[in-house]
Motif scaffolding. Structure first.
Motif, PDB file in Angstrom:
ATOM      1  N   SER A   1      10.435 160.215  80.940  1.00 20.00           N
ATOM      2  CA  SER A   1      10.086 158.853  80.781  1.00 20.00           C
ATOM      3  C   SER A   1      10.215 157.471  82.000  1.00 20.00           C
ATOM      4  O   SER A   1       9.732 156.832  82.196  1.00 20.00           O
ATOM      5  CB  SER A   1      10.315 158.408  79.426  1.00 20.00           C
ATOM      6  OG  SER A   1       9.971 159.142  78.559  1.00 20.00           O
TER       7      SER A   1
ATOM      8  N   THR B   1       8.653 155.435  84.233  1.00 11.39           N
ATOM      9  CA  THR B   1       7.737 154.076  83.929  1.00 11.39           C
ATOM     10  C   THR B   1       8.392 153.732  85.640  1.00 11.39           C
ATOM     11  O   THR B   1       7.821 152.593  85.746  1.00 11.39           O
ATOM     12  CB  THR B   1       8.946 154.002  82.839  1.00 11.39           C
ATOM     13  OG1 THR B   1       7.779 154.418  81.880  1.00 11.39           O
ATOM     14  CG2 THR B   1       8.927 152.072  82.443  1.00 11.39           C
ATOM     15  N   TYR B   2       9.661 154.072  85.737  1.00 13.32           N
ATOM     16  CA  TYR B   2      10.160 153.899  87.502  1.00 13.32           C
ATOM     17  C   TYR B   2       8.712 153.735  88.486  1.00 13.32           C
ATOM     18  O   TYR B   2       8.353 152.619  89.676  1.00 13.32           O
ATOM     19  CB  TYR B   2      11.020 153.971  87.665  1.00 13.32           C
ATOM     20  CG  TYR B   2      11.850 153.935  89.449  1.00 13.32           C
ATOM     21  CD1 TYR B   2      12.253 152.853  88.659  1.00 13.32           C
ATOM     22  CD2 TYR B   2      11.511 154.117  90.524  1.00 13.32           C
ATOM     23  CE1 TYR B   2      13.097 152.063  90.275  1.00 13.32           C
ATOM     24  CE2 TYR B   2      12.024 154.168  91.768  1.00 13.32           C
ATOM     25  CZ  TYR B   2      12.837 152.335  90.957  1.00 13.32           C
ATOM     26  OH  TYR B   2      13.483 152.190  92.603  1.00 13.32           O
TER      27      TYR B   2
ATOM     28  N   LEU C   1       5.576 153.541  88.007  1.00 15.73           N
ATOM     29  CA  LEU C   1       4.850 152.815  87.847  1.00 15.73           C
ATOM     30  C   LEU C   1       4.601 151.037  87.802  1.00 15.73           C
ATOM     31  O   LEU C   1       4.347 150.853  88.015  1.00 15.73           O
ATOM     32  CB  LEU C   1       4.238 152.498  86.007  1.00 15.73           C
ATOM     33  CG  LEU C   1       3.463 154.500  85.536  1.00 15.73           C
ATOM     34  CD1 LEU C   1       3.784 154.151  83.751  1.00 15.73           C
ATOM     35  CD2 LEU C   1       1.934 153.772  85.632  1.00 15.73           C
TER      36      LEU C   1
ATOM     37  N   ALA D   1      12.518 150.423  83.237  1.00 21.99           N
ATOM     38  CA  ALA D   1      12.039 151.940  82.620  1.00 21.99           C
ATOM     39  C   ALA D   1      13.290 152.618  82.074  1.00 21.99           C
ATOM     40  O   ALA D   1      13.508 153.137  81.929  1.00 21.99           O
ATOM     41  CB  ALA D   1      12.771 152.614  84.254  1.00 21.99           C
TER      42      ALA D   1
ATOM     43  N   SER E   1      12.626 154.108  78.651  1.00 25.03           N
ATOM     44  CA  SER E   1      13.234 155.483  78.195  1.00 25.03           C
ATOM     45  C   SER E   1      14.641 155.798  77.003  1.00 25.03           C
ATOM     46  O   SER E   1      14.411 156.803  76.731  1.00 25.03           O
ATOM     47  CB  SER E   1      13.512 156.096  79.787  1.00 25.03           C
ATOM     48  OG  SER E   1      15.359 155.812  80.539  1.00 25.03           O
TER      49      SER E   1
ATOM     50  N   CYS F   1       0.803 151.118  80.304  1.00 29.65           N
ATOM     51  CA  CYS F   1       0.904 152.779  80.135  1.00 29.65           C
ATOM     52  C   CYS F   1       2.101 152.935  80.084  1.00 29.65           C
ATOM     53  O   CYS F   1       1.759 154.494  80.064  1.00 29.65           O
ATOM     54  CB  CYS F   1       0.442 152.317  82.038  1.00 29.65           C
ATOM     55  SG  CYS F   1      -0.670 150.982  82.033  1.00 29.65           S
ATOM     56  N   SER F   2       3.783 152.478  80.499  1.00 30.12           N
ATOM     57  CA  SER F   2       4.737 153.403  80.522  1.00 30.12           C
ATOM     58  C   SER F   2       4.308 154.204  78.735  1.00 30.12           C
ATOM     59  O   SER F   2       4.520 154.816  78.415  1.00 30.12           O
ATOM     60  CB  SER F   2       5.120 152.512  80.226  1.00 30.12           C
ATOM     61  OG  SER F   2       7.212 153.035  80.678  1.00 30.12           O
ATOM     62  N   TRP F   3       4.531 152.955  77.805  1.00 30.78           N
ATOM     63  CA  TRP F   3       4.381 153.459  76.229  1.00 30.78           C
ATOM     64  C   TRP F   3       3.110 154.590  76.296  1.00 30.78           C
ATOM     65  O   TRP F   3       4.211 155.432  75.437  1.00 30.78           O
ATOM     66  CB  TRP F   3       3.755 152.083  75.703  1.00 30.78           C
ATOM     67  CG  TRP F   3       4.310 151.910  73.527  1.00 30.78           C
ATOM     68  CD1 TRP F   3       5.323 152.007  73.396  1.00 30.78           C
ATOM     69  CD2 TRP F   3       3.021 151.975  73.085  1.00 30.78           C
ATOM     70  NE1 TRP F   3       4.371 152.318  71.783  1.00 30.78           N
ATOM     71  CE2 TRP F   3       3.114 152.596  72.340  1.00 30.78           C
ATOM     72  CE3 TRP F   3       1.279 151.333  73.338  1.00 30.78           C
ATOM     73  CZ2 TRP F   3       2.320 151.421  70.898  1.00 30.78           C
ATOM     74  CZ3 TRP F   3       0.750 151.240  72.400  1.00 30.78           C
ATOM     75  CH2 TRP F   3       0.902 151.517  70.978  1.00 30.78           C
TER      76      TRP F   3
ATOM     77  N   ILE G   1       4.837 157.262  77.261  1.00 29.71           N
ATOM     78  CA  ILE G   1       6.400 157.921  76.473  1.00 29.71           C
ATOM     79  C   ILE G   1       5.475 158.878  75.737  1.00 29.71           C
ATOM     80  O   ILE G   1       5.950 160.047  75.171  1.00 29.71           O
ATOM     81  CB  ILE G   1       7.449 157.124  75.960  1.00 29.71           C
ATOM     82  CG1 ILE G   1       7.794 156.558  77.481  1.00 29.71           C
ATOM     83  CG2 ILE G   1       8.342 157.417  75.786  1.00 29.71           C
ATOM     84  CD1 ILE G   1       8.498 155.255  77.815  1.00 29.71           C
TER      85      ILE G   1
END
Length: 354
Positions: free
Chosen positions: A116, A120-121, A123, A138, A142, A336-338, A341
């Protein structure tokens, strides 16, 4: 001697007096947030505190106060009370509870956190976010939300103002999780235990985890809390690695100056900040079982008050109009990160049951 003591007291008053109005407002907001949470448990107190801060700085009647008499105290709360809250957060963690999960589950949780963080980093870089934004987002997404953002900002030397957007985004996505994840429980075929594990492995802040998991009952809530707190333990090593890299960067930059002047004159950031050491010490204390239940409960209350006041202070720096102008890319990246994860955590939960 007497004159020196009077001068010291006058200096102390001069430094603390500007902080009082803002701190008082932050504590009042925490009281309101806790009261609302008591009436509507589905609403996490920390989320309410952030929303109250955002409302205060954007409403015409209170915006001038937030920018004027309250500003010094709000900034103090956002920085220093955040660190105090992280220390008290350690009292919620027992290594025995984490060991009870078994090494396979712990390894899967660690894997979700690392993937994650890296995803995320990446992204953040893909969406071309500036400065420390990719790293802070990030870390918050995470590990454990605003607390992790505050810890990472400390070792990176990030400006207080630059933590505002990551905190707003982690609050937004965590709030979305409270409403969306319970709706997906039955379509995804999750029982209460698996749903709790999914929530604990994917939702950002501890309060948001509780609010989301409790919709499926006590089994889901218990599973979610243990998994979530396993993620929280990883705050110290990840911040420690970031601190070591930042210290090395400072050393290399200083050595590049003539005669190594920068290495001698520059102030090196701590590898692990003192408040993170306090966080670890509290985990060890809780693990020993020596602390009476009353002390643990008092620590939990202190954490709620400190983090709530800090989040109100950070929320009171979020200008909605400016956020819409400058935070569109960051918001898209956070969503997008959500999703990333949630997908990683969902896969890990199925591996836990296999």
């Amino acid at each position: 001697m007497v004159g020196t003591a009077k001068t010291a007291r006058a200096t102390w008053r001069g430094r603390t007096a500007p902080l009082v109005p803002g701190l008082a407002a932050a504590l009042a907001a925490v009281a309101v947030a806790l009261a609302v949470h008591a009436v509507v448990p589905l609403l996490p107190a920390m989320t309410i505190a952030v929303v109250l801060g955002i409302a205060a700085v954007n409403l015409p009647g209170t915006a001038a106060l937030c920018d004027g008499a309250l500003r010094a105290g709000l900034n103090f709360a956002g920085k220093h009370l955040m660190r105090a809250g992280i220390v008290f957060l350690g009292l919620k963690l027992s290594l025995a509870d984490i060991a009870g999960l078994g090494w396979v589950t712990v390894a899967l949780v660690v894997g979700v956190v690392l993937l994650s963080f890296a995803g995320t980093y990446a992204l953040g870089k893909l969406f071309r976010l500036d400065g420390d934004l990719p790293l802070l987002i990030a870390t918050g997404f995470s590990i454990c939300g605003a607390s992790a953002i505050g810890a990472m900002a400390a070792v990176r030397g990030t400006r207080h103002a630059d933590t505002v957007l990551p905190v707003a985004l982690v609050t937004l996505c965590g709030t979305l999780a409270i409403g969306v994840l319970p709706l997906l429980m039955n379509p995804l075929g999750l029982d209460a235990l698996r749903f709790g594990q999914w929530v604990g492995a994917s939702v950002h802040d501890v309060g948001q985890v509780v609010a989301t998991a409790q919709t499926a009952g006590s089994v889901a809530l218990s599973a979610a809390i243990v998994i979530k707190l396993t993620r929280v333990v990883l705050l110290a090593p990840i911040v420690g690695v970031a601190g070591g890299l930042e210290r090395r960067r400072h050393a290399l930059r200083g050595a590049a100056l003539p005669g190594g002047q920068g290495a001698a004159a520059g102030k090196f950031p701590p590898v692990v900040p003192l408040f993170v050491m306090g966080f670890l010490a509290m985990i060890l204390l809780r693990t020993t079982g020596w602390l009476p239940a009353g002390i643990v409960a008092a620590g939990s209350t202190a954490q709620d008050v400190a983090l709530g006041a800090a989040l109100f202070g950070l929320g009171a720096s979020v200008r909605v109009r400016q956020l819409f102008k400058t935070g569109a890319r960051a918001t898209a990246m956070a969503l997008c990160s959500w999703a990333l994860i949630a997908a990683l955590a969902f896969g890990a939960v199925h591996l836990m049951g296999s």
